[in-house]
Design a protein around this motif. Structure first.
Motif, mmCIF file in Angstrom:
data_model
loop_
_atom_site.group_PDB
_atom_site.id
_atom_site.type_symbol
_atom_site.label_atom_id
_atom_site.label_comp_id
_atom_site.label_asym_id
_atom_site.label_seq_id
_atom_site.Cartn_x
_atom_site.Cartn_y
_atom_site.Cartn_z
ATOM 1 N N HIS A 231 0.827 -1.203 0.000
ATOM 2 C CA HIS A 231 0.000 0.000 0.000
ATOM 3 C C HIS A 231 0.865 1.259 0.000
ATOM 4 C CE1 HIS A 231 -3.158 2.840 0.994
ATOM 5 N NE2 HIS A 231 -2.359 3.304 1.933
ATOM 6 N N ILE A 232 1.840 1.302 0.883
ATOM 7 C CA ILE A 232 2.682 2.504 0.993
ATOM 8 C C ILE A 232 3.475 2.732 -0.290
ATOM 9 C CG2 ILE A 232 4.667 3.489 2.209
ATOM 10 C CD1 ILE A 232 3.506 2.125 4.770
ATOM 11 N N ILE A 233 4.075 1.673 -0.820
ATOM 12 C CA ILE A 233 4.897 1.811 -2.032
ATOM 13 C C ILE A 233 4.040 2.172 -3.245
ATOM 14 C CG2 ILE A 233 6.346 0.529 -3.667
ATOM 15 C CD1 ILE A 233 7.395 -1.035 -1.168
ATOM 16 N N SER A 234 2.965 1.418 -3.471
ATOM 17 C CA SER A 234 2.151 1.653 -4.672
ATOM 18 C C SER A 234 1.483 3.028 -4.638
ATOM 19 C CB SER A 234 1.110 0.544 -4.845
ATOM 20 O OG SER A 234 0.188 0.552 -3.779
ATOM 21 N N HIS A 235 0.956 3.423 -3.493
ATOM 22 C CA HIS A 235 0.283 4.721 -3.422
ATOM 23 C C HIS A 235 1.283 5.877 -3.463
ATOM 24 C CE1 HIS A 235 -3.990 3.647 -2.816
ATOM 25 N NE2 HIS A 235 -3.429 2.477 -2.557
ATOM 26 N N SER A 236 2.485 5.675 -2.964
ATOM 27 C CA SER A 236 3.516 6.714 -3.073
ATOM 28 C C SER A 236 3.919 6.905 -4.540
ATOM 29 C CB SER A 236 4.748 6.344 -2.249
ATOM 30 O OG SER A 236 4.428 6.322 -0.882
ATOM 31 N N LEU A 237 4.121 5.786 -5.246
ATOM 32 C CA LEU A 237 4.477 5.875 -6.670
ATOM 33 C C LEU A 237 3.352 6.488 -7.490
ATOM 34 C CD1 LEU A 237 6.317 2.472 -7.234
ATOM 35 C CD2 LEU A 237 7.319 4.758 -7.266
ATOM 36 N N LEU A 238 2.135 6.035 -7.254
ATOM 37 C CA LEU A 238 0.996 6.590 -7.995
ATOM 38 C C LEU A 238 0.836 8.078 -7.723
ATOM 39 C CD1 LEU A 238 -1.665 3.763 -7.643
ATOM 40 C CD2 LEU A 238 -0.557 4.535 -9.744
ATOM 41 N N ASN A 239 1.094 8.495 -6.495
ATOM 42 C CA ASN A 239 1.000 9.910 -6.156
ATOM 43 C C ASN A 239 2.055 10.721 -6.897
ATOM 44 O OD1 ASN A 239 2.007 12.180 -3.900
ATOM 45 N ND2 ASN A 239 -0.176 12.121 -4.354
ATOM 46 N N LYS A 240 3.249 10.158 -7.054
ATOM 47 C CA LYS A 240 4.310 10.864 -7.793
ATOM 48 C C LYS A 240 3.980 10.936 -9.282
ATOM 49 C CE LYS A 240 7.270 11.497 -4.437
ATOM 50 N NZ LYS A 240 7.418 12.782 -3.834
ATOM 51 N N LEU A 241 3.436 9.835 -9.838
ATOM 52 C CA LEU A 241 3.156 9.778 -11.273
ATOM 53 C C LEU A 241 1.867 10.503 -11.655
ATOM 54 C CD1 LEU A 241 4.104 6.031 -11.879
ATOM 55 C CD2 LEU A 241 5.454 8.059 -12.460
ATOM 56 N N ALA A 242 0.857 10.392 -10.826
ATOM 57 C CA ALA A 242 -0.447 10.983 -11.144
ATOM 58 C C ALA A 242 -1.106 11.514 -9.875
ATOM 59 C CB ALA A 242 -1.331 9.936 -11.816
ATOM 60 N N PRO A 243 -0.627 12.655 -9.369
ATOM 61 C CA PRO A 243 -1.167 13.178 -8.108
ATOM 62 C C PRO A 243 -2.657 13.512 -8.165
ATOM 63 C CG PRO A 243 0.378 14.733 -9.104
ATOM 64 C CD PRO A 243 0.429 13.486 -9.912
ATOM 65 N N GLN A 244 -3.177 13.791 -9.349
ATOM 66 C CA GLN A 244 -4.605 14.080 -9.463
ATOM 67 C C GLN A 244 -5.453 12.818 -9.304
ATOM 68 O OE1 GLN A 244 -2.322 14.323 -11.814
ATOM 69 N NE2 GLN A 244 -3.037 13.442 -13.727
ATOM 70 N N CYS B 202 -4.216 9.872 -7.426
ATOM 71 C CA CYS B 202 -3.927 9.210 -6.146
ATOM 72 C C CYS B 202 -3.316 10.212 -5.170
ATOM 73 C CB CYS B 202 -2.967 8.046 -6.369
ATOM 74 S SG CYS B 202 -2.554 7.165 -4.864
ATOM 75 N N SER B 203 -3.914 10.291 -3.987
ATOM 76 C CA SER B 203 -3.444 11.254 -2.994
ATOM 77 C C SER B 203 -2.284 10.731 -2.152
ATOM 78 C CB SER B 203 -4.599 11.643 -2.077
ATOM 79 O OG SER B 203 -5.063 10.495 -1.388
ATOM 80 N N GLY B 204 -1.815 9.532 -2.423
ATOM 81 C CA GLY B 204 -0.704 8.970 -1.661
ATOM 82 C C GLY B 204 -1.197 7.990 -0.616
ATOM 83 N N PRO B 205 -0.271 7.441 0.164
ATOM 84 C CA PRO B 205 -0.657 6.447 1.173
ATOM 85 C C PRO B 205 -1.669 7.011 2.160
ATOM 86 C CG PRO B 205 1.714 6.513 0.923
ATOM 87 C CD PRO B 205 1.160 7.669 0.145
ATOM 88 N N ARG B 206 -2.604 6.175 2.557
ATOM 89 C CA ARG B 206 -3.664 6.615 3.450
ATOM 90 C C ARG B 206 -3.319 6.402 4.922
ATOM 91 N NH1 ARG B 206 -7.180 4.088 -0.871
ATOM 92 N NH2 ARG B 206 -7.754 5.878 -2.110
ATOM 93 N N VAL B 207 -2.130 5.924 5.186
ATOM 94 C CA VAL B 207 -1.725 5.667 6.564
ATOM 95 C C VAL B 207 -1.744 6.965 7.371
ATOM 96 C CG1 VAL B 207 0.151 4.844 8.033
ATOM 97 C CG2 VAL B 207 -0.365 3.652 5.906
ATOM 98 N N MET B 208 -1.313 8.061 6.761
ATOM 99 C CA MET B 208 -1.307 9.339 7.477
ATOM 100 C C MET B 208 -2.730 9.816 7.766
ATOM 101 S SD MET B 208 1.640 10.003 8.371
ATOM 102 C CE MET B 208 1.279 11.566 9.112
ATOM 103 N N ALA B 209 -3.659 9.586 6.833
ATOM 104 C CA ALA B 209 -5.053 9.967 7.074
ATOM 105 C C ALA B 209 -5.596 9.199 8.277
ATOM 106 C CB ALA B 209 -5.910 9.702 5.839
ATOM 107 N N ALA C 224 -8.598 10.873 10.252
ATOM 108 C CA ALA C 224 -9.489 11.186 9.136
ATOM 109 C C ALA C 224 -9.979 9.934 8.413
ATOM 110 C CB ALA C 224 -8.776 12.101 8.138
ATOM 111 N N MET C 225 -9.431 8.778 8.753
ATOM 112 C CA MET C 225 -9.834 7.536 8.103
ATOM 113 C C MET C 225 -10.002 6.458 9.158
ATOM 114 S SD MET C 225 -7.759 5.379 5.260
ATOM 115 C CE MET C 225 -8.713 5.165 3.797
ATOM 116 N N ASN D 144 -9.549 -2.179 4.583
ATOM 117 C CA ASN D 144 -10.167 -2.412 3.278
ATOM 118 C C ASN D 144 -9.256 -1.950 2.149
ATOM 119 O OD1 ASN D 144 -12.445 -3.590 4.360
ATOM 120 N ND2 ASN D 144 -13.600 -1.677 4.414
ATOM 121 N N CYS D 145 -8.575 -0.810 2.338
ATOM 122 C CA CYS D 145 -7.622 -0.332 1.331
ATOM 123 C C CYS D 145 -6.492 -1.342 1.129
ATOM 124 C CB CYS D 145 -7.017 1.015 1.749
ATOM 125 S SG CYS D 145 -8.128 2.393 1.586
ATOM 126 N N LEU D 146 -5.985 -1.887 2.224
ATOM 127 C CA LEU D 146 -4.900 -2.867 2.114
ATOM 128 C C LEU D 146 -5.366 -4.099 1.354
ATOM 129 C CD1 LEU D 146 -3.200 -2.786 5.634
ATOM 130 C CD2 LEU D 146 -2.641 -1.478 3.587
#
Length: 145
Positions: free
Chosen positions: A85-98, A100-107, A112-113, A120-122
């Motif tokens: 989750h952390i790796i894929s969402h970090s990469l997606l956020n770098k490639l297409a920030p519009q 993917c907002s990045g890993p949801r662990v911080m939310a 906020a989550m 469920n995200c995992l």
């Protein structure tokens, strides 16, 4: 509960708020409020414990408890899902920030989550990876033949 996710105090405050609501709904009857409280909090607490165990297993400063082989495999699977989750969402956020907002662990850490939504995200990330692996495997088989 290890301090890895920093959710001890947050979870305790949620416990107090939910129990207060249950007491109010049951007009101060503790015996009636406790089962309602357990039903309300159990899914979130189970998700938090799973996330905590997976995160603590990857923390170099903590030693894993001595579990049987099935429990070790379960922890490893959740550890891999968390890393995925952390790796894929970090990469997606770098490639297409519009997209993917990045890993949801911080939310989740900021409250906020919900914990169950994080789990469920995992699991969704795991299903997507399984699908990608299956497609790549089929393509490889077709190319080889």
């Amino acid at each position: 509960m290890s301090p890895v996710l920093g959710q001890g105090l947050n979870s305790s405050l949620e416990d107090v708020a939910v129990f207060a609501q249950c007491l109010e709904q049951h007009e101060g009857n503790v015996h009636a409020a406790l089962p309602a409280y357990n039903r309300a909090r159990l899914p979130a607490i189970q998700a938090l414990l799973t996330l905590n165990e997976a995160a603590a297993a990857s923390d170099l400063g903590l030693q894993a408890q001595d579990y049987g082989i099935l429990r070790k495999l379960w922890v490893l699977g959740h550890k891999l899902l968390l890393a995925l989750h952390i790796i894929s969402h970090s990469l997606l956020n770098k490639l297409a920030p519009q997209v993917c907002s990045g890993p949801r662990v911080m939310a989740m850490a900021m409250g906020a989550m919900p914990y169950t939504a994080m789990m469920n995200c995992l699991y969704q990330d795991g299903l997507v990876l399984a699908g990608i692996i299956a497609i790549v495997g089929i393509v490889c088989l077709c190319v080889v033949q």
